[in-house]
Design a protein around this motif. Structure first.
Motif, PDB file in Angstrom:
ATOM      1  N   ILE A   1       0.879  -1.186   0.000  1.00  0.00           N
ATOM      2  CA  ILE A   1       0.000   0.000   0.000  1.00  0.00           C
ATOM      3  C   ILE A   1       0.901   1.216   0.000  1.00  0.00           C
ATOM      4  CG2 ILE A   1      -1.866   1.217   1.173  1.00  0.00           C
ATOM      5  CD1 ILE A   1      -2.693  -1.454   0.054  1.00  0.00           C
ATOM      6  N   ALA A   2       0.596   2.152  -0.863  1.00  0.00           N
ATOM      7  CA  ALA A   2       1.507   3.268  -1.040  1.00  0.00           C
ATOM      8  C   ALA A   2       1.386   4.298   0.091  1.00  0.00           C
ATOM      9  CB  ALA A   2       1.248   3.929  -2.397  1.00  0.00           C
ATOM     10  N   SER A   3       0.161   4.760   0.439  1.00  0.00           N
ATOM     11  CA  SER A   3       0.021   5.916   1.338  1.00  0.00           C
ATOM     12  C   SER A   3      -0.353   5.531   2.775  1.00  0.00           C
ATOM     13  CB  SER A   3      -1.037   6.875   0.789  1.00  0.00           C
ATOM     14  OG  SER A   3      -0.647   7.347  -0.479  1.00  0.00           O
ATOM     15  N   LYS A   4      -1.418   4.782   2.926  1.00  0.00           N
ATOM     16  CA  LYS A   4      -1.937   4.487   4.274  1.00  0.00           C
ATOM     17  C   LYS A   4      -1.982   2.987   4.487  1.00  0.00           C
ATOM     18  CE  LYS A   4      -4.746   8.691   4.341  1.00  0.00           C
ATOM     19  NZ  LYS A   4      -6.122   9.255   4.475  1.00  0.00           N
ATOM     20  N   PRO A   5      -0.824   2.407   4.757  1.00  0.00           N
ATOM     21  CA  PRO A   5      -0.822   0.943   4.942  1.00  0.00           C
ATOM     22  C   PRO A   5      -1.576   0.502   6.197  1.00  0.00           C
ATOM     23  CG  PRO A   5       1.333   1.883   5.468  1.00  0.00           C
ATOM     24  CD  PRO A   5       0.528   2.995   4.865  1.00  0.00           C
TER      25      PRO A   5
ATOM     26  N   PHE B   1      -2.524  -0.065  -9.119  1.00  0.00           N
ATOM     27  CA  PHE B   1      -3.974   0.082  -9.296  1.00  0.00           C
ATOM     28  C   PHE B   1      -4.549   0.701  -8.012  1.00  0.00           C
ATOM     29  CE2 PHE B   1      -2.945  -4.158  -7.906  1.00  0.00           C
ATOM     30  CZ  PHE B   1      -3.810  -4.422  -6.856  1.00  0.00           C
ATOM     31  N   ARG B   2      -5.726   1.286  -8.140  1.00  0.00           N
ATOM     32  CA  ARG B   2      -6.235   2.170  -7.085  1.00  0.00           C
ATOM     33  C   ARG B   2      -7.248   1.472  -6.178  1.00  0.00           C
ATOM     34  NH1 ARG B   2      -4.923   7.313  -7.398  1.00  0.00           N
ATOM     35  NH2 ARG B   2      -6.717   7.936  -6.133  1.00  0.00           N
ATOM     36  N   LEU B   3      -7.221   1.949  -4.944  1.00  0.00           N
ATOM     37  CA  LEU B   3      -8.235   1.579  -3.944  1.00  0.00           C
ATOM     38  C   LEU B   3      -9.084   2.817  -3.665  1.00  0.00           C
ATOM     39  CD1 LEU B   3      -6.077  -0.403  -1.369  1.00  0.00           C
ATOM     40  CD2 LEU B   3      -7.502  -1.337  -3.169  1.00  0.00           C
ATOM     41  N   GLN B   4     -10.378   2.662  -3.689  1.00  0.00           N
ATOM     42  CA  GLN B   4     -11.283   3.784  -3.454  1.00  0.00           C
ATOM     43  C   GLN B   4     -12.299   3.402  -2.382  1.00  0.00           C
ATOM     44  OE1 GLN B   4     -11.024   6.821  -5.054  1.00  0.00           O
ATOM     45  NE2 GLN B   4     -12.556   7.572  -3.594  1.00  0.00           N
TER      46      GLN B   4
ATOM     47  N   VAL C   1      -7.156 -12.329  -4.435  1.00  0.00           N
ATOM     48  CA  VAL C   1      -6.575 -11.483  -3.388  1.00  0.00           C
ATOM     49  C   VAL C   1      -7.727 -10.745  -2.657  1.00  0.00           C
ATOM     50  CG1 VAL C   1      -4.984  -9.597  -2.855  1.00  0.00           C
ATOM     51  CG2 VAL C   1      -4.464 -11.178  -4.724  1.00  0.00           C
ATOM     52  N   THR C   2      -7.606 -10.661  -1.359  1.00  0.00           N
ATOM     53  CA  THR C   2      -8.608  -9.960  -0.538  1.00  0.00           C
ATOM     54  C   THR C   2      -7.959  -8.741   0.107  1.00  0.00           C
ATOM     55  OG1 THR C   2      -9.779 -12.014  -0.054  1.00  0.00           O
ATOM     56  CG2 THR C   2     -10.202 -10.142   1.398  1.00  0.00           C
ATOM     57  N   VAL C   3      -8.637  -7.607  -0.065  1.00  0.00           N
ATOM     58  CA  VAL C   3      -8.180  -6.357   0.554  1.00  0.00           C
ATOM     59  C   VAL C   3      -9.199  -5.976   1.627  1.00  0.00           C
ATOM     60  CG1 VAL C   3      -7.550  -3.963   0.209  1.00  0.00           C
ATOM     61  CG2 VAL C   3      -7.087  -5.635  -1.575  1.00  0.00           C
ATOM     62  N   THR C   4      -8.742  -5.807   2.866  1.00  0.00           N
ATOM     63  CA  THR C   4      -9.605  -5.422   3.989  1.00  0.00           C
ATOM     64  C   THR C   4      -9.286  -3.992   4.383  1.00  0.00           C
ATOM     65  OG1 THR C   4      -9.665  -7.700   4.790  1.00  0.00           O
ATOM     66  CG2 THR C   4     -10.330  -5.974   6.332  1.00  0.00           C
TER      67      THR C   4
ATOM     68  N   TYR D   1      -5.326  -0.452   5.285  1.00  0.00           N
ATOM     69  CA  TYR D   1      -5.634  -1.556   4.358  1.00  0.00           C
ATOM     70  C   TYR D   1      -4.752  -2.745   4.697  1.00  0.00           C
ATOM     71  CZ  TYR D   1      -7.952   2.064   1.612  1.00  0.00           C
ATOM     72  OH  TYR D   1      -8.751   3.085   1.202  1.00  0.00           O
ATOM     73  N   VAL D   2      -5.323  -3.921   4.562  1.00  0.00           N
ATOM     74  CA  VAL D   2      -4.606  -5.181   4.760  1.00  0.00           C
ATOM     75  C   VAL D   2      -4.867  -6.058   3.525  1.00  0.00           C
ATOM     76  CG1 VAL D   2      -4.359  -7.241   6.173  1.00  0.00           C
ATOM     77  CG2 VAL D   2      -4.783  -5.031   7.260  1.00  0.00           C
ATOM     78  N   ILE D   3      -3.770  -6.566   2.893  1.00  0.00           N
ATOM     79  CA  ILE D   3      -3.883  -7.379   1.683  1.00  0.00           C
ATOM     80  C   ILE D   3      -3.507  -8.813   2.024  1.00  0.00           C
ATOM     81  CG2 ILE D   3      -3.046  -7.713  -0.678  1.00  0.00           C
ATOM     82  CD1 ILE D   3      -2.370  -4.767  -0.789  1.00  0.00           C
ATOM     83  N   GLU D   4      -4.336  -9.736   1.647  1.00  0.00           N
ATOM     84  CA  GLU D   4      -4.076 -11.161   1.847  1.00  0.00           C
ATOM     85  C   GLU D   4      -4.335 -11.911   0.533  1.00  0.00           C
ATOM     86  OE1 GLU D   4      -2.866 -12.851   4.236  1.00  0.00           O
ATOM     87  OE2 GLU D   4      -2.636 -11.198   5.661  1.00  0.00           O
ATOM     88  N   PRO D   5      -3.344 -12.591  -0.036  1.00  0.00           N
ATOM     89  CA  PRO D   5      -1.942 -12.623   0.404  1.00  0.00           C
ATOM     90  C   PRO D   5      -1.194 -11.407  -0.101  1.00  0.00           C
ATOM     91  CG  PRO D   5      -2.210 -14.067  -1.451  1.00  0.00           C
ATOM     92  CD  PRO D   5      -3.565 -13.507  -1.181  1.00  0.00           C
ATOM     93  N   ARG D   6      -0.196 -10.989   0.646  1.00  0.00           N
ATOM     94  CA  ARG D   6       0.611  -9.851   0.238  1.00  0.00           C
ATOM     95  C   ARG D   6       1.638 -10.250  -0.826  1.00  0.00           C
ATOM     96  NH1 ARG D   6       0.943  -5.329   3.381  1.00  0.00           N
ATOM     97  NH2 ARG D   6       3.134  -5.122   2.791  1.00  0.00           N
TER      98      ARG D   6
END
Length: 1583
Positions: free
Chosen positions: A820-824, A872-875, A844-847, A827-832
């Protein structure tokens, strides 16, 4: 003696003197100390021996090692030697042990200064070597000379220190066994209670003590002496003026010791209450009265006295008295004016009475009356009966409140009931309303309807008298223009109670229009007039709207709004109307709902184009017919296509009548809401060519009006790199809401692209909203799908997951890693990281866990190996709030069951877990379900009513604090507090609004529904009332009585019961042991608690039957007003009597007469009563002795008679003698007697008069005699007896008449096993005495034929009423004249007077005298003398009389001449030649009787010198003046004798003879012929 020791031993000090100074100790501790023997005293010594300076003994003694500093080498036991309980001249011994605490041997010398009482058993000044740990014992002998205190000291010297051991001998002591504490328990306020202590001197010395205490306690005696081993009684009193606990101490000072006994008393109010605190009397007609009753309930066992006061406190009573006294004080000017008047009078008359002193005395008397005024309640309209009285124990008094209004007003007053035994006065609020004549109209309003102009209309109305008194009424003429058109008949009159009066009303109006007139009828005695309202309408048809203005307020461009109004036809004919709008166009307006249907309408870009003005108003219906008295509801719809302010009129045209007959103003303001677009840059990132990608633009509406928007279509070109479109380009956004526009793009070329998008706002086409679409075209390889992971609207602080897939279109597996670029932290990514298989995919699941609200945009970096491959972006849009509580709070909080009328409190900790500052605003409202999100309110609906569901007036729950500011991470405590007066199920709505960060707008962040059910506490008791009864016989022993009590919890919460009960009742547990005071009793839900109620019949031991009624108050919940009450009644019966009356007054009686008085004695108890009577030992009968002295000189006849004795004796009888006054009174009388001198005895004063039986005595003095025994003056019958329950008996008391005695005796009735009753017997024995003023009536010179009056006053100067009779003397019955007395008999009360009126007419010239006998009671008669002298008028002339031919005068002349002739024959006649002159003479004679009147002869003063021969001519002429007078006298006497004979035959009793008969006496000689022309020259009054 070795030089190493001190050369001089200190002089023995009296250490015991300091120890024997008075100290403050408890009596018990003092007794314990003084009863210790010598051994015990030694073992409990609290003194340590004093250690002196170190002394070097190396020069004289053995070489010993020095001790260590700050440590004693020796220990002395005991530290203080005390000899106690010794006997004089006997030897006592004590042993002193000196122990060496050092590790080496030490040398010590024990010495004591020579003393005759103390000595050492061993040689003094001898060294003792004490081994380590060993001790040396020294014996001290004590030989006292007497039993007193001694003191001495013993000295122990070592190498470096000196130890002084005090020696004391305690001698004889006085030890008084006072208790440590004395408790008065509960006593009535303002009432005295006493406790008697039996004090014993347990010491061996006489005690001289002083006792003292503090208010409200007292002690008797204050000082005293108590011998050793003796006992005495000490009485401690408690009299509190205020409620509450009172503490004090009883200080006993014996001169040697001071010890204190703790005192405690609790003062409480008696349970005396008013049955009501306010009395409201119904409306009462003036001149009449109404009353209400209330009760004063005495629930105590003490008789209470009550008074109705005008002020609430005694201080205010005194302040009112001081105010009245200040008003009575005369100003300085009045005193100065009075002084000046005195000086002026003194200058004129030479003297003046002290008017200033008299004026000052008058002021002082008035002030004294003010001070004696009890300040009882006084009011002109409210009257209370009785104003004061007494209420027996457990009785009640009925109080009557009477209300008498004088005017038709509301009256209020407050009376205060002052009750003995209560600290404060009980207020009674009085309210009443005076009712004047109650006149009502048969109809308050007359509606005449439609009346045409100049048409006469007649109607009637009735005035009805609903009251109970006459009602005079008068019509008040109206002064308005329309009022003159009305005529009333009749205009005035009187209506009897229950009657009616018909009033005829005539009306004729010359003008048209609506009218509503008020006409008033004035009713005498009523403050408000009777108002008749007459309304109607004159002339033809008329219309009116129900609203003055139709205000649409703010409206949105292109949205239709509808308002309603009503047009009413108030005329009697139907009307046809047509409605039109002023200044309205003709082309139909365009609404937003039509505009959103076509997104390609050019109006989105260029606006609406009208050829003519738009028709923005629509009226439905626009025309129609309204029936008479009918109405038409009209709807007006406004759809504005113009941004402006509207101020138009809706005009009403009437067919056949005119245009614009009525109008209604319509106002509005048209606005275009300012819409905003969020995400002005919509990033699509990398897009595969010609693959559709969709994202959403958000349109926000922060205004209060709805808005209309539309996505302006793209102008498509073949070379456009990006195509965009929307499946829903247009829409409506509601106020304070948002809407979404989905935008789909297809990238046509590789590379980065920026595409502008325009969004039009309906009504504001010149300022479209702008947004930018960013995209990048590329070919697929390893890529995520989708490339935009959009979470949408997710709650803050709550984890939310989204999934995407990594695709690998290559031929080999590939390692990946994502960051995660700005606010890790959000956000939690599984699997990283991992491996993507060839031509495979990895899910992949993003929480997302957002720590704030608002837009969260971030970038996911995809690394292949160590190289950044793509991003790619998270909104996400965070919603909700970051404010959390430590306990569950939202969205619903269920508090379960709670007690009503008790605060329900919950505490929470509110924490800000976000990243921005929050300013929180809490509010609570009655619950109403919130509207669902997205639900819109139709723009066509009317805004008149916001809610149709009922709401409670206020919420039950509230929050504290309502305002709080929270920094990130900060916490604040919050309290939720609820309270309900009634049991109910409550749902309240709690809303929290916040101002976040730098924003100025409030946002709703928390919505909570609070549910709670309030219930009342309730218990079930086994009985509501308990009764105890004990009949106490003389041989019975009083013990506690028990009854069981069961309490069951019937509510849904456990209870902690607080049971409050007063003596003589107790609450006991199952083992019949009293419960600790203040300890609650726990009762679970549905459980039952078993207790006992105990009754103490020995609570009052005054041997009087008593009853107690108390209330057991059961507080179910602490602080809850619901209290369960159980009535407890207890009664104890002793043998008691009811004696009425308690005072017997015999009054004043005559000597030797026995007076009998009786009283009724009733057995009012259920037990037999055995009684016997006796007289109080201090009761005596005082008597006065008459010391009579024989006269030594002839007394002068008194002017006034009284049968009483001299003045000191009279004053003596006016006062009741007491034992302490007898000696002083006797001394004053003896001093007065001695002041008269030894020779002259006391003389009778001028006014008093002794009875005839005591005339021979001249003086009398009352001197006190030795008192008589009560048994000799009074006797009682029966003296003893037995009365069964309810039986009554008359007891007779007889007073024996001992002369000059004054009795005030107390008779005691002793009841076996019961109280002793007192009856006061008073009486006096005296003789009859009276006064007579004057005793003799001297009438002086009176006319014989006129009626005269005199008065005598007879007064009763004694103390006994007597009868009197007044009779004339029998010897005066035949004397001439008329004498009457009124009255002649009667009776006179003590101190009263009777006036005797004497009326008399002498009837005969000459002196007269009458005697009357006055008989008073049994005294001897007394004579009253009435005397005087009567005369008659006569005119004498100097001319001769011619009586010839008048037989009456000739006969009278012959009777006069005959004796003269006989006289002349015996003496030589002498002829007087000189001319006789006229002389005026007065002849005096005694009053003749009837027998001697005829033979009466003429007597001259000097017959030898005076000429006696009358000059009588033969012709019948009488020329002698003296002879003429004698002739007239004889004629008058003859007429008087004739009148007396008539009166004797008809005696007069109450009236005199008529006036003509009395005047006839002077007409006897008026028949003389006066033809000769007689001339009167003088008037002579002859006797």
């Amino acid at each position: 003696m070795a030089s190493g020791f001190p050369r001089k031993t200190p002089t023995p000090r009296l250490l015991l003197r300091d120890r024997l100074k008075p100290t403050n100790v408890l009596p018990s501790k003092f007794q314990r100390e003084k009863f210790l023997n010598t051994k015990q005293e030694a073992s409990t010594g609290s003194f340590l021996p004093r250690i002196g300076p170190w002394i070097d003994l190396s020069e004289t003694g053995p070489k010993l090692s020095p001790p260590s500093p700050k440590q004693s080498l020796f220990e002395v036991s005991p530290p203080e030697m005390v000899f106690q309980n010794f006997v004089a001249h006997e030897v006592s011994e004590m042993v002193l042990s000196v122990m060496n605490k050092d590790k080496i041997a030490r040398m010590v010398k024990v010495c004591m200064e020579s003393c005759p009482y103390f000595e050492l058993a061993c040689p003094s000044d001898v060294y003792h070597i004490v081994p380590p740990g060993g001790s040396a014992r020294v014996r001290i002998r004590f030989t006292p000379g007497e039993n007193k205190d001694y003191s001495h000291e013993l000295v122990c010297l070592t190498a470096k220190e000196k130890i002084i051991v005090p020696i004391r001998a305690i001698g004889a002591r006085a030890i008084l066994d006072f208790p440590d504490q004395l408790d008065f328990s509960v006593c009535p306020v303002k009432s005295s209670s006493q406790k008697t202590l039996l004090v014993h001197n347990a010491g061996n010395r006489e005690a001289h003590f002083q006792l003292s205490t503090q208010s409200p306690f007292s002690v008797v005696p204050a000082t005293g002496t108590l011998g050793a081993g003796d006992t005495m009684q000490v009485t401690v009193g408690f009299h509190a003026l205020t409620n509450g606990d009172h503490f004090g101490s009883l200080c006993c000072n014996t001169g040697e010791e001071i010890f204190h006994t703790k005192l405690h008393g609790e003062a409480v109010d008696l349970n005396v209450v008013l049955s009501t605190s306010s009395v409201e009397v119904d409306k009462t007609f003036i001149t009449m009265s109404s009353h209400r009753t209330l009760l004063i309930e005495n629930r105590s066992n003490i008789t209470a006295h009550f008074q109705w006061k005008a002020f609430p406190t005694e201080e205010e009573d005194n302040e009112e008295k001081r105010r009245q006294c200040r008003l009575l004080r005369l100003p300085k000017e009045v005193w100065q004016e009075n002084l000046m008047e005195e000086k002026e009078i003194e200058k004129v008359k030479g003297s003046c009475e002290d008017r200033t002193a008299r004026l000052s005395s008058m002021v002082q008397e008035k002030m004294a009356k003010v001070q004696e005024d009890p300040m009882l309640f006084s009011n002109d309209f409210f009257f209370i009966e009785p104003m004061e009285g007494e209420i027996g124990p457990h009785c009640s008094a009925e109080i009557k409140v009477t209300f008498k209004p004088l005017e038709a007003l509301e009256y209020r007053s407050v009376a205060y009931c002052s009750i003995s035994g209560r600290e404060t006065r009980l207020p009674l609020h009085l309210r009443g309303e005076g009712q004047g004549p109650l006149v009502e109209l048969s109809s308050q309003t007359l509606n005449l309807g439609n009346i045409f102009v100049n048409t006469s209309h007649v109607c009637e109305v009735k005035l009805i008298n609903q009251g109970a008194i006459d009602a005079p009424f008068t019509y008040i003429p109206s002064t308005t223009d329309m009022g003159f058109c009305f005529k009333f008949a009749p205009e005035e009159g009187i209506i009897a109670p229950g009657g009616t009066q018909t009033v005829q009303i005539s009306f004729s109006a010359p003008v048209s229009g609506w009218f509503e007139e008020e006409f008033q009828f004035s009713v005498a005695g009523s403050p408000t007039p009777v108002i008749l309202t007459i309304k109607g309408c004159v002339t033809g048809p008329s219309l009116h709207f129900d609203l003055p203005e139709l205000d649409f307020g703010d409206i949105s461009f292109g949205f239709p709004y509808t308002q309603s109004c009503r047009l009413t036809n108030t005329s009697v004919v139907p009307v046809t109307f047509k409605l039109r709008m002023s200044d309205d166009g003709t082309q139909p307006a365009v609404s937003s709902f039509d505009q959103i249907r076509n997104d390609r309408d050019p109006a989105w870009r260029k606006g609406i184009h009208f050829y003519v003005e738009p028709r923005e108003f629509t009226v439905n219906p626009s025309q129609g017919t309204i029936l008479p008295q009918g109405h038409q509801d009209i709807e007006v719809t406004l759809c504005s296509n113009t941004v402006t302010k509207f101020y138009r009129k809706m005009l009403v045209d009437l067919e056949g009548i005119g245009e614009g007959v009525a109008s209604l103003i319509i106002s509005a303001r048209c606005l275009v809401p300012e819409l905003q677009v969020y995400l002005k840059v919509l990033a699509y990132d990398e897009c595969y060519l010609k693959v559709p990608y969709e994202k959403k633009l958000i349109i926000g509406n922060p205004s209060h009006l709805p808005g209309c928007y539309g996505l302006i279509p793209q102008e498509c070109k073949e070379d456009s790199p990006v195509f965009y479109s929307s499946p829903k380009p247009c829409g409506i956004v509601q106020p304070h809401s948002s809407a979404e526009i989905p935008v789909i793009i297809e990238v046509q070329t590789l590379g980065m692209h920026r595409t502008n998008v325009l969004i039009g706002v309906f009504g504001n086409e010149r300022n479209p909203l702008k947004a930018e679409l960013q995209s990048s075209g590329r070919l697929a390889e390893i890529y995520p799908s989708p490339r935009l992971i959009e979470f949408g609207r997710i709650p803050a602080l709550q984890p939310t997951s989204q999934s995407f897939t990594l695709f690998n279109e290559g031929l080999v597996p590939t390692d990946f890693r994502m960051e995660i670029a700005s606010k890790p932290h959000c956000y939690v990514i599984e699997p990283r990281e991992g491996v993507i298989p060839a031509r495979g995919e990895v899910p992949v699941t993003v929480t997302a866990t957002l720590d704030d609200t608002g837009n969260f945009a971030d970038t996911v970096q995809l690394f292949i190996g160590n190289s950044l491959w793509t991003t790619f972006r998270l909104q996400a849009l965070g919603i909700g709030t970051t404010i959390v509580t430590d306990k569950p709070f939202a969205p619903e909080l269920n508090l379960g069951y709670q007690f009503s009328l008790v605060p329900c409190i919950r505490r929470f900790k509110v924490t800000n877990r976000g990243q921005r500052h929050h300013q929180l605003f809490w509010s609570a409202e009655c619950y109403s379900p919130p509207e669902e999100e997205g639900q819109s309110v139709s723009a066509l609906s009317s805004p008149k009513d916001d809610s149709q569901s009922p709401k409670r007036a206020s919420p039950v729950f509230g929050l504290e604090p309502l305002l709080m500011g929270l920094q990130p991470g900060q916490s604040v405590d919050m309290v939720l507090r609820g309270f309900s007066h009634i049991p109910q199920e409550v749902q309240d709505y709690v809303l929290c609004e916040a101002v976040i960060g730098t924003s100025r707008m409030k946002q709703k962040i928390i919505k909570t529904t609070i549910t709670c059910e309030f219930i009342h506490p309730s218990i079930e008791v086994s009985a509501r009332q308990f009764s105890f009864r004990v009949d106490k016989k003389p041989s019975d022993v009083l013990r506690l009585q028990y009854q069981p009590l069961a309490l069951k919890n019937t509510c849904l919460l456990p209870l902690d019961l607080m049971l409050d009960l007063e003596q003589p009742f107790l609450i006991c547990n199952e083992d019949q042991q009293p419960l600790p005071h203040g300890q609650p009793v726990r009762v679970d839900v549905g459980a039952t608690c078993h207790l006992y109620i105990a009754f103490d019949p020995a609570y009052e031991l005054d041997f009087k039957s008593w009853k107690k009624e108390k209330v057991l108050n059961i507080d179910m919940v602490r602080g809850h007003p619901f209290v369960e009450r159980i009535i407890l009644r207890g009664e104890v019966h002793f043998p008691n009597l009811k004696i009425h009356p308690s005072t017997l007054g015999f009054g004043c009686t005559l000597p030797g007469i026995k007076e009998v008085r009786s009283l009724k004695m009733t057995n009012c108890s259920p037990l037999p009563v055995q009684y016997h009577w006796a007289f109080h030992s201090n009761s005596q009968v005082y008597r006065l002795r008459d010391e009579l002295h024989p006269p030594k000189f002839k007394p002068q006849p008194p002017k006034e008679k009284k049968t009483c004795l001299d003045r000191p004796a009279a004053l003596w009888r006016h006062y009741k003698m007491r034992n302490e006054d007898a000696a002083q009174g006797l001394k004053e009388v003896l001093d007065f007697t001695q002041s008269l001198g030894p020779e002259v005895p006391p003389q009778i004063p001028e006014n008093p008069h002794l009875p005839l039986g005591l005339v021979e005595f001249r003086g009398s003095m009352d001197t006190p005699y030795s008192p008589l025994e009560a048994e000799k003056a009074f006797s009682i019958l029966p003296l003893s007896g037995v009365l069964q329950p309810g039986e009554s008996q008359q007891v007779s008391f007889t007073l024996s008449g001992h002369l000059n005695t004054i009795s005030s005796v107390t008779a005691l009735c002793h009841v076996e096993g019961g109280p002793t009753y007192e009856v006061l017997l008073t009486g006096e024995v005296s003789r009859v005495s009276y006064s007579l003023r004057p005793r003799e009536i001297n009438c002086g010179l009176q006319m014989f034929n006129e009626i005269h009056h005199s008065k005598i006053t007879l007064g009763n100067t004694g103390k006994i009423e007597f009868k009197w009779v007044l009779k004339p003397s029998p010897a005066d019955q035949h004397l001439p004249g008329v004498f009457l007395v009124k009255p002649t008999t009667g009776s006179i009360a003590p101190g009263k007077k009777q006036v005797l009126k004497f009326s008399y007419m002498p009837g005969f010239p000459g002196a007269f005298s009458r005697t009357y006998q006055l008989k008073v009671g049994d005294l001897d008669p007394e004579n009253i003398c009435l005397k005087g002298e009567a005369s008659f008028p006569m005119i004498s002339v100097n001319l001769p009389w011619n009586i010839k031919g008048n037989e009456k005068y000739e006969k009278t002349l012959k009777q006069l001449i005959r004796p003269l002739k006989q006289y002349n024959q015996r003496n030589k006649p002498v002829v007087c030649k000189k001319t006789q002159s006229l002389k005026t003479k007065t002849l005096k004679s005694q009053t003749p009787t009837a027998q001697t009147a005829k033979s009466q002869t003429l007597k001259t003063r000097n017959p030898k010198t005076q000429e006696l021969k009358p000059c009588v001519l033969d012709s019948g002429i009488v020329s002698n003046t003296q002879l003429q007078v004698k002739m007239m006298r004889m004629l008058i006497e003859k007429a008087a004798l004739e009148l007396q004979q008539k009166l004797t035959s008809c005696p007069l009793k109450s009236s005199f003879p008529d006036k003509e008969l009395c005047q006839g006496l002077v007409k006897a000689g008026n028949s003389l012929d006066s033809r000769k022309g007689l001339v009167p020259v003088a008037v002579t009054r002859c006797m």
